[in-house]
Design a protein around this motif. Structure first.
Motif, short mmCIF file in Angstrom:
data_model
loop_
_atom_site.label_atom_id
_atom_site.label_comp_id
_atom_site.label_asym_id
_atom_site.label_seq_id
_atom_site.Cartn_x
_atom_site.Cartn_y
_atom_site.Cartn_z
N TYR A 174 17.09 -7.36 -66.83
CA TYR A 174 16.71 -6.44 -65.75
C TYR A 174 15.23 -6.13 -65.88
CZ TYR A 174 16.20 -2.68 -69.13
OH TYR A 174 15.76 -1.91 -70.17
N GLU A 175 14.66 -5.55 -64.83
CA GLU A 175 13.27 -5.13 -64.87
C GLU A 175 13.05 -4.00 -63.87
OE1 GLU A 175 9.77 -7.82 -65.60
OE2 GLU A 175 9.40 -7.38 -63.46
N LEU A 176 12.44 -2.91 -64.32
CA LEU A 176 12.06 -1.78 -63.48
C LEU A 176 10.54 -1.71 -63.45
CD1 LEU A 176 14.55 0.95 -64.80
CD2 LEU A 176 14.81 -0.47 -62.77
N GLN A 177 9.95 -1.98 -62.29
CA GLN A 177 8.51 -1.95 -62.15
C GLN A 177 8.06 -0.69 -61.43
OE1 GLN A 177 7.18 -5.51 -60.18
NE2 GLN A 177 8.06 -6.90 -61.72
N GLY A 178 6.82 -0.31 -61.66
CA GLY A 178 6.24 0.84 -60.97
C GLY A 178 6.80 2.17 -61.43
N VAL A 179 7.32 2.25 -62.66
CA VAL A 179 7.90 3.49 -63.19
C VAL A 179 6.75 4.42 -63.60
CG1 VAL A 179 9.37 4.49 -64.96
CG2 VAL A 179 9.95 2.26 -63.97
N GLN A 237 25.71 4.40 -71.54
CA GLN A 237 24.78 4.59 -72.64
C GLN A 237 23.46 5.11 -72.09
OE1 GLN A 237 22.42 1.82 -75.87
NE2 GLN A 237 24.57 1.35 -75.51
N LYS A 238 22.91 6.13 -72.75
CA LYS A 238 21.63 6.71 -72.33
C LYS A 238 20.62 6.58 -73.46
CE LYS A 238 23.49 10.18 -69.11
NZ LYS A 238 23.57 11.62 -68.78
N ARG A 239 19.36 6.29 -73.10
CA ARG A 239 18.28 6.17 -74.08
C ARG A 239 17.09 6.99 -73.59
NH1 ARG A 239 19.22 0.96 -76.40
NH2 ARG A 239 17.23 1.05 -77.52
N GLN A 240 16.48 7.73 -74.49
CA GLN A 240 15.27 8.48 -74.19
C GLN A 240 14.05 7.63 -74.55
OE1 GLN A 240 15.32 11.47 -72.70
NE2 GLN A 240 17.56 11.45 -72.71
N ILE A 241 13.11 7.49 -73.59
CA ILE A 241 11.92 6.67 -73.84
C ILE A 241 10.68 7.39 -73.34
CG2 ILE A 241 13.22 4.51 -73.74
CD1 ILE A 241 10.95 5.19 -70.86
N THR A 242 9.55 6.98 -73.86
CA THR A 242 8.25 7.45 -73.38
C THR A 242 7.45 6.22 -72.98
OG1 THR A 242 8.28 9.40 -74.80
CG2 THR A 242 6.14 8.71 -73.91
N LEU A 243 7.01 6.20 -71.71
CA LEU A 243 6.32 5.05 -71.15
C LEU A 243 4.85 5.40 -70.92
CD1 LEU A 243 6.75 2.15 -69.97
CD2 LEU A 243 7.04 3.26 -67.73
N ALA A 244 3.97 4.58 -71.44
CA ALA A 244 2.54 4.77 -71.24
C ALA A 244 2.07 4.03 -70.00
CB ALA A 244 1.76 4.29 -72.46
N ALA A 245 0.96 4.48 -69.44
CA ALA A 245 0.40 3.82 -68.26
C ALA A 245 0.03 2.38 -68.59
CB ALA A 245 -0.82 4.58 -67.77
N GLY A 246 0.49 1.43 -67.75
CA GLY A 246 0.20 0.03 -67.96
C GLY A 246 1.07 -0.65 -68.99
N GLN A 247 1.98 0.09 -69.63
CA GLN A 247 2.81 -0.49 -70.69
C GLN A 247 3.99 -1.25 -70.11
OE1 GLN A 247 4.76 2.43 -73.14
NE2 GLN A 247 5.48 0.94 -74.65
N THR A 248 4.38 -2.35 -70.76
CA THR A 248 5.63 -3.04 -70.48
C THR A 248 6.54 -2.82 -71.68
OG1 THR A 248 4.57 -4.72 -69.10
CG2 THR A 248 6.72 -5.26 -70.02
N LEU A 249 7.57 -2.00 -71.48
CA LEU A 249 8.46 -1.59 -72.56
C LEU A 249 9.71 -2.46 -72.58
CD1 LEU A 249 9.18 0.46 -74.81
CD2 LEU A 249 10.26 1.86 -73.03
N GLU A 250 9.98 -3.11 -73.72
CA GLU A 250 11.19 -3.89 -73.89
C GLU A 250 12.30 -2.97 -74.38
OE1 GLU A 250 11.94 -7.06 -73.34
OE2 GLU A 250 9.94 -7.69 -72.65
N LEU A 251 13.38 -2.87 -73.60
CA LEU A 251 14.48 -1.96 -73.94
C LEU A 251 15.79 -2.69 -73.73
CD1 LEU A 251 15.14 0.96 -74.80
CD2 LEU A 251 15.31 1.54 -72.37
N ASN A 252 16.43 -3.08 -74.84
CA ASN A 252 17.71 -3.77 -74.80
C ASN A 252 18.84 -2.79 -75.11
OD1 ASN A 252 16.28 -6.19 -74.36
ND2 ASN A 252 16.02 -6.46 -76.58
N ALA A 253 20.08 -3.17 -74.74
CA ALA A 253 21.21 -2.29 -75.01
C ALA A 253 22.47 -3.10 -75.21
CB ALA A 253 21.40 -1.30 -73.86
#
Length: 827
Positions: free
Chosen positions: A62-67, A84-100
């Motif tokens: 999956y991919e969520l862009q423009g978050v 399942q819920k996960r807490q994340i912190t996303l930085a500007a311009g970052q591409t975060l890999e999040l698997n589950a």
């Protein structure tokens, strides 16, 4: 009403919210979902409280862009797996890999809903029964309208129908203004008191249906004493910068229904856009006994447009909809011997029901709408905004609606509307979700509406021009104590209903009645004398959910519901031409108050889901219709050929249960065997009515019989070449005889039981370089045995002019065998 003015206001609010939101700094979240070592296809990844979401592909990616940059909760769900819920912190311009990795558990254990509660919550934490119906479940069935789709999937939900495109929802035996219907959270205001038109919502645009069974007056105020049906449209959630959408085509053989719909959605850097256009048309439906039923064809157009912005500090979405429906009006007139349908060509004394001409065959099999029909136009503007305030959040909903309803019932003057009313409604809903304090989640709310109704150029005036103002405020709280979840709150409502003197008199140029000014009335008595009154009431709720174990929970709730009388119950004094009834209101009415107790047990076992809900509902000041008789016990006739009913008030009690048993053996993952049962008994507790009418008045009207529904479905667990999500199904829908009915003045009669058999199949087709689903096919055969039957809640059952029938059958029967073909092409 100048809709352009309100559109300008909403656009201004949209701009203000966008400026107030944080700077457009965004990032991307992507990853893969698995169950063990297997990728999960068509799983859902969302950011709760926002419109961001995506589905996984065949590799589980999956991919969520423009978050927006910042802290987020990411939720992963898939049918048959634990949320399942996960807490994340996303930085500007970052591409975060999040698997589950998801664990197999029935998804209904943790499905998140937004209806009937102050914040988004999991079903298992709700003390009142809530059922969620997905778009795929709706697509599996052939539906005349959106309410019928919900009825097939929700035990305890039924509908009063007037043909295949007109359904009014009932929850546990209560309907009309006791069931609140919502479009994306906005209360639907479209002359709910009428029987002759349905819900003005595009069924092809709805992504999800949430149904609350039980009083929800605490959150919504008046009209939610039986429950709430919230119809939620799809919001843009695909890859950023890519225009996506779908094309849908549908055909049904029984009434040759043709349905087409095109939807588009796009999002980029937090801005979101969506649009949909749908058009349906159908001929008269048919059954094995009567052939085609004259007066049941329709044409329906829907247009929807949405624009919104989602930023770190909040969001605003503006939606505009247009609904335009031309619907024929059946009256059930026939030849007394052949039982063929006839048509009205004259009026008044010249209209001899026994000598009306037969309807030509060509007029039974045509998409052309006949001269005697109704036209419903509904316009809606809706603004939804959300603003984060520290750890709290403010939500604002503003809506404006105009409903224009015309009934053309004059065969000698087909361009002259018999009924023409325009209803304007302005709605607001403000909520503040306070920061959690010592585990206590508290929400404060204020909502209400202002409504005006105006009669236009018409000849019949069942209700006056009026204005109505509702205001209500509430506080709602919930807290968890280990395995125990407690919730409850209190609310106060007030309603002001008023109108001025309304005069009606003969128009010498046309021979019909028309509205008069006070000067033209020249001292005559008004048809509706001036009226002004205020209703008020307190509603409250307290409930608990106890987790007996990870897979078993017990829920209980006690709620006091409130409903102010509607305009027809208080002010009606005239003929409703579509219903062939003269309604008389009662100005002395008090608000209805209900006290309902709900108890439920849910078990989520490895191979099955079992749910049991029982309820008891006592209603004071219950409003009902009773045929008006004179001092000699003879029916009062105000308009020849039409019955006369006056609204009364008394006490009532309803009780019943719903049971679901869904089997999904782990050893046979392709098999699902779903079963449900719903039963409700409605008792009239008004002593004076029982003393006068005896056993005939024992039961309430519009109570559905015991109903069971069983479905066996086999769904492929893997792709077969280019085929994916392939399924076959068989359905048995059984309705028991209804021997408990409101028999006073033959208002209702016994209804025989019946069983309907349905069969279906469908599949998806993979294509393109990424092997995504490029086409979905659904085939459904309803009433496969072509059973001749009448539903107890079918109003056409009572459309009969003669005291006896040569074939022993009275009234109009329901739809016969129907084959539906639906094709969806996503892009």
């Amino acid at each position: 009403m100048k809709l352009s003015y309100f559109l300008s206001v909403f656009l201004l609010l949209l701009c203000v919210s966008a400026i107030a939101a944080a700077q457009p700094t965004t990032g991307t979240i992507r990853g893969q979902l698995k169950a063990g070592t297997q990728p999960l296809e068509l799983a859902t990844v969302t950011l709760p409280g926002t419109t961001f979401g995506a589905s996984t592909d065949a590799q589980g990616r999956y991919e969520l862009q423009g978050v927006p940059a910042g802290s987020h909760t990411v939720a992963f769900t898939s049918l048959g797996y634990q949320l399942q819920k996960r807490q994340i912190t996303l930085a500007a311009g970052q591409t975060l890999e999040l698997n589950a990795q998801l664990t197999a558990v029935p998804t209904s254990l943790a499905d998140v809903v937004v209806t009937g509660v102050s914040r988004a919550t999991e079903i298992r934490k709700s003390p009142v029964p809530i059922v969620v119906l997905s778009k795929r479940e709706v697509n599996l069935n052939s539906n005349g309208n959106l309410i019928d789709a919900a009825v097939k999937g929700v035990p305890g939900l039924s509908a009063v129908t007037t043909g295949p495109n007109i359904s009014k929802p009932f929850i546990r035996g209560l309907g009309y203004n006791r069931v609140l219907t919502l479009y994306n959270g906005l209360r639907q205001e479209g002359q709910q008191w009428g029987d002759e038109h349905g819900i003005e919502i595009d069924q092809y645009d709805i992504e999800r249906i949430e149904v609350v069974k039980g009083p929800a007056s605490l959150i919504y105020g008046s009209d939610a004493v039986a429950g709430v049906i919230n119809m939620l449209p799809r919001l843009p959630n695909g890859p950023a910068g890519q225009l996506q959408g779908d094309v849908l085509s549908e055909y049904q053989t029984n009434n040759r229904l043709l349905g087409n719909s095109v939807g588009l959605h796009y999002n980029q850097r937090g801005w979101q856009y969506a649009a949909r256009g749908s058009y349906r048309l159908a001929q008269a439906y048919q059954n094995a006994l009567e052939g085609r039923v004259y007066g049941t064809a329709f044409q329906e157009l829907n247009l929807t447009a949405m624009a919104g912005v989602e930023k770190q500090g909040g969001a605003t979405h503006l939606t505009a909809t247009l609904y335009d429906n031309r619907q024929e009006i059946p009256d059930g007139s026939r030849d007394s011997l052949s039982r063929q349908f006839t048509r009205q060509i004259a009026e008044g004394p010249q209209d001899d029901i026994k000598h009306r001409p037969l309807v030509p065959t060509a007029d039974l099999s045509t998409y052309r709408i006949n001269a005697l029909h109704q036209r419903i136009q509904h316009y809606r503007l809706l603004s939804r905004s959300r603003l984060k305030l520290g750890s709290g959040e403010v939500q604002a909903l503003l809506g404006v609606q105009q409903n224009v309803r015309r009934e053309y019932n004059h065969p000698t003057a087909p361009a002259q509307a018999g009924l023409a009313v325009a209803l304007n409604t302005y709605t607001y809903d403000l909520r503040y979700a306070a920061p959690t304090w010592l585990g206590l989640e508290t929400t404060f709310g204020l909502n209400g509406m202002h409504q005006t109704n105006h009669n236009r150029a018409a000849t019949d005036f069942p209700i006056p021009d009026y204005s109505l103002t509702d205001v209500g405020g509430y506080v709602y709280a919930k807290k968890t104590f280990g395995k125990l979840d407690l919730s409850g709150g209190v609310r106060y409502d007030t309603r002001l209903l008023q109108w001025a003197d309304f005069y009606v008199g003969a128009d010498s140029t046309t021979g019909f009645d028309r509205q008069l000014s006070a000067t033209e009335a020249n001292g005559g008595a008004p048809q509706f004398a001036a009226f002004r009154t205020r209703y008020q009431g307190v509603s409250a709720s307290v409930g608990a959910t106890y987790n007996l174990s990870e897979r078993m929970l017990l829920r209980a709730n006690v709620a006091r519901g409130y409903r102010a009388p509607n305009i027809t119950e208080v002010g009606s004094n005239g003929l409703d031409p579509g219903a062939h009834i003269v309604y008389l209101g009662n100005r002395s009415f008090q608000p209805e108050f209900s006290l309902q107790q709900d108890v439920g047990l849910s078990a989520y076992l490895p191979d099955a889901e079992v749910g049991v809900s029982v309820f008891n509902n006592a209603i004071n000041n219950y409003i009902y219709q009773a045929r008006l008789n004179d001092a000699n016990g003879q029916p009062v006739v105000v308009v020849p050929g039409n019955a006369t009913y006056q609204y009364q008030q008394g006490r009532a009690r309803l009780y019943g249960a719903e049971v679901t048993v869904n089997l999904h053996p782990k050893t046979l993952p392709a098999l699902a065997f779903n079963n449900s049962l719903a039963t409700v008994t409605g008792l009239n507790k008004e002593v004076s009515l029982l003393e006068t009418n005896g056993a005939a008045a024992k039961y309430l009207p519009f109570i559905p019989p015991l109903r069971t529904r069983s479905e066996v479905r086999l769904t492929s667990q893997r792709a077969w070449g280019r085929l994916t999500n392939t399924y076959v199904r068989a359905v048995l829908d059984y309705n028991a005889p209804q021997n408990r009915f409101y028999a006073v003045d033959d208002t209702e009669t016994r209804t025989a039981g019946y069983a309907l058999v349905g069969m279906g199949a469908g599949t998806g087709f993979l294509g393109g370089p990424d092997q995504r689903e490029v086409l979905q096919l659904f085939v459904q055969l309803d009433n496969a045995l072509n059973t001749t039957y009448q539903s107890h809640l079918n109003r056409l059952k009572y459309f009969e002019y003669y005291a006896a029938s040569p074939n022993g059958r009275r009234g109009i029967y329901n739809q016969g065998r129907n084959l539906s073909l639906k094709v969806i092409v996503p892009f």
